[in-house]
Write a protein that holds these residues in place. Structure first.
Motif, short mmCIF file in Angstrom:
data_model
loop_
_atom_site.label_atom_id
_atom_site.label_comp_id
_atom_site.label_asym_id
_atom_site.label_seq_id
_atom_site.Cartn_x
_atom_site.Cartn_y
_atom_site.Cartn_z
N THR A 116 0.82 -1.21 0.00
CA THR A 116 0.00 0.00 0.00
C THR A 116 0.85 1.26 0.00
O THR A 116 0.36 2.35 0.26
N ASP A 119 -0.23 4.91 -3.46
CA ASP A 119 -1.69 5.01 -3.53
C ASP A 119 -2.22 4.75 -4.93
O ASP A 119 -3.24 4.07 -5.10
N GLN A 120 -1.56 5.28 -5.95
CA GLN A 120 -2.05 5.10 -7.32
C GLN A 120 -1.99 3.64 -7.74
O GLN A 120 -2.90 3.13 -8.40
N SER A 122 -1.94 1.06 -5.57
CA SER A 122 -2.84 0.33 -4.68
C SER A 122 -4.28 0.41 -5.17
O SER A 122 -5.02 -0.58 -5.13
N ARG A 123 -4.69 1.58 -5.62
CA ARG A 123 -6.05 1.73 -6.14
C ARG A 123 -6.29 0.81 -7.33
O ARG A 123 -7.36 0.22 -7.49
N ARG A 124 -5.28 0.67 -8.17
CA ARG A 124 -5.41 -0.17 -9.35
C ARG A 124 -5.43 -1.66 -9.00
O ARG A 124 -6.20 -2.43 -9.58
N GLU A 126 -6.39 -2.98 -6.16
CA GLU A 126 -7.65 -3.28 -5.48
C GLU A 126 -8.81 -3.31 -6.46
O GLU A 126 -9.73 -4.12 -6.32
N ALA A 127 -8.79 -2.43 -7.45
CA ALA A 127 -9.84 -2.43 -8.47
C ALA A 127 -9.82 -3.74 -9.25
O ALA A 127 -10.87 -4.32 -9.57
#
Length: 201
Positions: A116, A119-120, A122-124, A126-127
């Motif tokens: 984590t 952030d950029q 991690s967002r991908r 998790e998506a």
């Protein structure tokens, strides 16, 4: 008018994806990318800004391909739900995208490497994970509605169990573990879903 680009940008992203997948983010240098894409550092920076931006492009490209494959494999299309699950999970560990054993999954590899901290990224990741969870949930709901899976099956718990199993399988595939042993784990995970309505035992 600006000078026309002498390369296909999409093809460059595909090549970068392959390189990041083979080597990981940290182990891939700007020079490595330049050699792979046949671009000078100045051309690479002018087009993609920096290594991190190119990596995000590569991750998006991989996610689009991987998500489409997961949704396709997890579409029951009249087949028994357990067969669909087993075939998909076996495919993950025997026929990895890219055709090379030991690569694992770029999303899983990235989540393991970077966690984590970014952030950029991690967002991908998790998506991408959410796409897999949704596809699993849809398949299990279909199986429960048709009577192939027990009426009392806790769908959310089953999704998390199967998803966690999938992540473990991808890591073990990358580590070169024997496919037969992974198949044993797959069968055990599917048995946890319980008997069908026709087989109360």
């Amino acid at each position: 008018m600006g000078r026309p680009r002498q390369f296909d940008e999409r093809e460059a992203v595909v090549k970068a994806t392959d390189l990041f997948w083979r080597r990981g983010y940290s182990a891939t240098s700007v020079r490595d990318l330049g050699d792979e894409l046949e671009l000078t550092p100045s051309s690479l920076y002018r087009t993609f800004k920096d290594k991190h931006t190119l990596f995000l492009r590569a991750l998006d490209h991989y996610r689009a391909t991987e998500s489409a494959q997961a949704e396709q494999w997890l579409s029951a299309d009249g087949r028994p739900v357990r067969d669909v699950l087993r075939d998909w999970m076996l495919w993950l560990v025997t026929c990895p995208a890219g055709g090379e054993p030991g690569r694992g999954c770029l999303v899983v590899n990235t989540a393991t490497e970077l966690g984590t901290a970014d952030d950029q990224v991690s967002r991908r990741t998790e998506a991408a994970f959410d796409v897999t969870r949704r596809a699993l949930r849809s398949l299990l709901l279909e199986g429960r509605a048709s009577g192939e899976l027990p009426a009392g099956l806790d769908i959310e718990a089953a999704v998390e169990l199967l998803f966690t199993t999938v992540l473990g399988l991808r890591v073990r595939e990358r580590a070169g573990h024997d496919a037969a042993r992974l198949a044993t784990a797959i069968d055990a995970a599917i048995r946890v879903l319980g008997p069908t309505a026709a087989d109360p035992s």
